[in-house]
Design a protein around this motif. Structure first.
Motif, PDB file in Angstrom:
ATOM      1  N   ALA A  85       0.852  -1.184   0.000  1.00 24.46           N
ATOM      2  CA  ALA A  85       0.000   0.000   0.000  1.00 24.46           C
ATOM      3  C   ALA A  85       0.889   1.235   0.000  1.00 24.46           C
ATOM      4  O   ALA A  85       1.780   1.358   0.845  1.00 24.46           O
ATOM      5  N   GLU A 295      -5.766   0.741  -4.739  1.00 23.09           N
ATOM      6  CA  GLU A 295      -4.670   0.085  -4.017  1.00 23.09           C
ATOM      7  C   GLU A 295      -5.157  -0.731  -2.832  1.00 23.09           C
ATOM      8  O   GLU A 295      -4.434  -1.587  -2.312  1.00 23.09           O
ATOM      9  N   PHE A 296      -6.393  -0.496  -2.366  1.00 20.86           N
ATOM     10  CA  PHE A 296      -6.939  -1.261  -1.243  1.00 20.86           C
ATOM     11  C   PHE A 296      -7.923  -2.349  -1.697  1.00 20.86           C
ATOM     12  O   PHE A 296      -8.511  -3.036  -0.861  1.00 20.86           O
TER      13      PHE A 296
END
Length: 439
Positions: A85, A295-296
């Motif tokens: 992350a 990104e999550f």
């Protein structure tokens, strides 16, 4: 898996620890006497390189020694670095930064091998390797549940010792692995588990090791003994006597999709979240602002794939326990689509992108590995929305943790009704059960 905790899937950040100094690379801690076990030790596999060792007077949380190794198998390098992350929430923290040579985002060809007091003097014949879960460390999981402070162990207050000390005090020779990537690919981590087993065998001159896998750690330990591996990986070497799983998602889990709205608030930065965990959504409205965070995402999105290890544990439980219909956007969260406040692909697409639950069951744990399954029975993890659709430990259904599909030799099953998912590593009844099975 998990939402504000560490023992398996998610956690509050660990507190910083003292800087650790390097020791010599072989033998034990400085000044330690040579034992019979050391005298008969064999050379470690040629593909493993010891890069550093830390020991007496400097290693924290009750461990005696920590070593960093690199697996030089070309497949690790060809696979490339796993994604992190970008805001740093998945970086190594505390004393682990020192152990990894000052690197906060180590590559997955590196791992830590922790040794407990008595690792070379304990009376028990078969040594034990402890394998931690997601977004966790060997320090918090096994040696100091209170390292992160309150809530980090699933309760309001946390003890300062764990399963490591419990087993070592009873004559077990105890080791633990520390993974480079806290949410990493379980197939690569399974290779690291095999590496750690090979090192323990070489150090002690033994033929077999017992494995204890907690939460996500169940997947990597089971993948190793089942020879489920990358194309470039090594198959199981026949060197495990017993496998014990603690709250392991043997039948998979769907918590992030069934309770996505509550889950997201611990992740989405615009909502105040900072937990290192994947979201079932790629877009979400927080306080009136619609934002995107690929990104999550649980599934690869926008060039990111930072949580493959979580995706590998997914399985649908809607046919058994339904879906939490009280949650905002419950239908589109679970099945995919655009909701009022969120948008995502749904659980089936994530499963299709790489769940290992069915492949593991098909690969099968060999009959020679006696397997024991332990479940927690209390959905009381402090700080999260606990799984409430069926009997669970707060995150994993009891029926999933005790699912023996694909396990040839089941030595025992048990449910510790007094423990939630994060308490399984230090609850007294859970510890006693593990010790009983190891004996």
């Amino acid at each position: 898996m998990r939402s504000r905790h560490r023992g398996g899937w998610r956690a509050v950040p660990a507190v910083a620890a003292a800087v650790i100094g390097a020791l010599l690379a072989t033998g034990g801690t400085a000044g330690a006497r040579t034992t019979a076990a050391q005298a008969t030790a064999a050379a470690p596999p040629a593909y493993l390189t010891q890069e550093a060792a830390y020991g007496a007077g400097t290693v924290t949380n009750g461990w005696e020694r920590v070593e960093r190794y690199r697996d030089t198998t070309p497949g690790f390098q060809a696979a490339g670095a796993e994604g992190y992350a970008p805001d740093g929430r998945g970086d190594q923290d505390g004393v682990r930064v020192t152990y990894f040579g000052g690197v906060t985002r180590p590559t997955s060809d590196r791992f830590l091998l922790y040794s407990a007091p008595g690792w070379n003097t304990g009376a028990r014949t078969t040594p034990v390797l402890l394998v931690h879960g997601a977004n966790d460390t060997a320090d918090r999981a096994w040696a100091n549940p209170g390292e992160s402070g309150g809530y980090g162990c699933g309760a309001l207050s946390c003890p300062s010792t764990g399963l490591m000390q419990y087993l070592a005090a009873r004559g077990h020779r105890v080791f633990a692995i520390g993974f480079a990537h806290k949410q990493g690919d379980n197939l690569m981590q399974a290779q690291a588990v095999g590496d750690a087993v090979a090192l323990i065998r070489a150090k002690l001159g033994v033929s077999q090791v017992d494995l204890v896998g907690w939460s996500k750690g169940e997947v990597s330990t089971r993948a190793y003994v089942s020879s489920l591996k990358p194309a470039w990986g090594r198959a199981y070497a026949g060197d495990v006597r017993k496998l014990i799983t603690l709250g392991g998602p043997n039948g998979g889990y769907d918590y992030p999709y069934a309770h996505g709205w509550a889950h997201d608030f611990s992740i989405w930065p615009e909502c105040g979240g900072k937990i290192n965990a994947p979201s079932p959504h790629s877009r979400m409205t927080c306080y009136g602002t619609y934002t995107a965070h690929p990104e999550f995402s649980m599934t690869p999105s926008g060039g990111y794939d930072d949580y493959p290890g979580q995706r590998q544990m997914l399985a649908r439980w809607d046919g058994v326990y339904g879906v939490d219909q009280s949650a905002q956007d419950w239908y589109t969260t679970y099945y995919g689509g655009q909701g009022f406040y969120t948008a995502g692909d749904g659980i089936q697409k994530a499963i299709d992108a790489g769940s290992l639950v069915v492949p593991l069951q098909r690969a099968s744990v060999p009959a020679s590995v006696t397997t024991y399954l332990l479940a927690g029975g209390t959905p009381s993890v402090v700080g999260i929305f606990n799984e409430n659709r069926g009997p669970s430990d707060g995150v994993v259904f009891v029926s999933s943790a005790l699912d023996s599909t694909g396990i040839a030799t089941v030595g025992g099953k048990a449910t510790v009704t007094s423990a939630n998912h994060l308490e399984l590593g230090w609850n007294s009844a859970a510890q006693a059960q593990v010790a009983s099975w190891l004996a």
